[in-house]
Design an enzyme around this catalytic site. Structure first.
Site, short mmCIF file in Angstrom:
data_model
loop_
_atom_site.label_atom_id
_atom_site.label_comp_id
_atom_site.label_asym_id
_atom_site.label_seq_id
_atom_site.Cartn_x
_atom_site.Cartn_y
_atom_site.Cartn_z
N LYS A 1 1.19 -1.74 0.54
CA LYS A 1 0.04 0.30 0.41
C LYS A 1 1.35 1.30 0.02
O LYS A 1 2.13 1.22 0.60
CB LYS A 1 -1.00 0.30 1.14
CG LYS A 1 -1.99 -0.72 1.50
CD LYS A 1 -3.04 -0.92 2.47
CE LYS A 1 -3.98 -1.71 2.71
NZ LYS A 1 -4.63 -1.50 4.18
N ARG B 1 -16.55 -1.19 15.06
CA ARG B 1 -17.61 0.01 15.29
C ARG B 1 -18.99 0.30 14.71
O ARG B 1 -19.71 0.15 15.15
CB ARG B 1 -17.04 1.19 14.05
CG ARG B 1 -15.29 1.94 14.03
CD ARG B 1 -14.76 2.75 13.02
NE ARG B 1 -14.39 1.52 12.60
CZ ARG B 1 -13.81 1.72 11.31
NH1 ARG B 1 -13.45 2.89 10.99
NH2 ARG B 1 -13.78 1.16 10.28
N SER C 1 -9.45 6.16 9.47
CA SER C 1 -8.30 6.79 9.13
C SER C 1 -9.31 7.40 7.14
O SER C 1 -8.81 8.50 6.69
CB SER C 1 -7.58 5.74 8.99
OG SER C 1 -7.12 6.01 9.86
O1 PNS Z 1 -6.17 -0.70 10.12
P1 PNS Z 1 -6.75 -1.10 9.34
O2 PNS Z 1 -5.47 -1.30 7.95
O3 PNS Z 1 -8.20 -2.08 9.23
O4 PNS Z 1 -5.05 -2.87 9.94
C1 PNS Z 1 -5.55 -4.30 9.40
C2 PNS Z 1 -4.37 -5.21 10.21
C3 PNS Z 1 -2.74 -4.87 10.18
C4 PNS Z 1 -4.25 -5.55 11.84
C5 PNS Z 1 -4.32 -7.07 9.28
O5 PNS Z 1 -4.51 -6.13 8.05
C6 PNS Z 1 -3.47 -7.33 9.91
O6 PNS Z 1 -3.62 -8.08 11.34
N1 PNS Z 1 -2.24 -7.47 8.72
C7 PNS Z 1 -0.95 -8.44 9.23
C8 PNS Z 1 -0.59 -9.51 8.17
C9 PNS Z 1 -1.50 -11.22 9.47
O7 PNS Z 1 -1.99 -11.06 9.87
N2 PNS Z 1 -2.72 -11.11 7.89
C10 PNS Z 1 -3.83 -12.19 8.76
C11 PNS Z 1 -3.25 -13.49 8.20
S1 PNS Z 1 -2.90 -13.63 6.56
#
Ligand code: PNS
Length: 159
Positions: A41, A90, A128
């Site tokens: 991203k 939320r 955000s």
């Molecule tokens: O604020 P967000 O973008 O909704 O957060 C998303 C987040 C960081 C919680 C999620 O994308 C995440 O846990 N990413 C790390 C990669 C991971 O462990 N994914 C799950 C298994 S594939």
């Protein structure tokens, strides 16, 4: 010691995020805010800027730490000795995605539980992406994000 991880992109941190951090810091011994450093991203703020903003807005919370991560969330949590992942909910729209993520993370590491905290109703509409859209139209961010970061967001749009 009960350590929790509160993960997210935090691009940028909102008052809704801060509310969850403050409330989880009251029920856990330590909260590690995990800032996702995702190279797929293109964020508005790079990971180090997001970490610095989170450190700034949580400086009044002695049991909160901020760190970035780029791999699996469960591995990040385990590296900090956390047995709990805290997520904020939320709306019903958040639920399906979060439910899937919680089940997937549970299969990846059975020792780690995901716990959900309902958002404070006054922040349920804040995200955000909404903050960024509003900032792009030079809208007033008062009450949506911590006061200390309003100018940092505005600077991204005014150059
Ligand atoms: O604020 P967000 O973008 O909704 O957060 C998303 C987040 C960081 C919680 C999620 O994308 C995440 O846990 N990413 C790390 C990669 C991971 O462990 N994914 C799950 C298994 S594939």
């Amino acid at each position: 010691m009960k350590v929790a991880v509160y993960p997210g992109s935090f691009d940028p941190v909102t008052n809704g995020h801060l509310d969850i951090i403050e409330r989880s810091s009251k029920v856990c011994d330590k909260v590690v805010v995990g800032v996702l450093n995702n190279s797929n991203k293109t964020p508005l703020f790079d990971a180090s800027e997001r970490v610095d903003m989170l450190k700034d807005v949580t400086s009044h919370l002695p049991n909160v730490e901020v760190d970035s991560f780029s791999g699996l969330l469960v591995d990040f949590a385990a590296s900090h000795g956390a047995k709990v992942i805290v997520k904020g909910l939320r709306t019903v729209a958040d639920f399906e995605y979060e439910f899937q993520m919680a089940l997937l993370n549970k299969t990846l590491n059975q020792e780690i539980e995901t716990m959900f905290m309902m958002t404070n109703s006054k922040y349920s509409y804040i995200s955000s992406s909404m903050v960024k859209e509003l900032a792009g139209f030079n809208g007033d961010l008062t009450g949506l994000v911590p006061a200390q970061i309003i100018n940092k967001i505005k600077e991204k749009y005014t150059g």
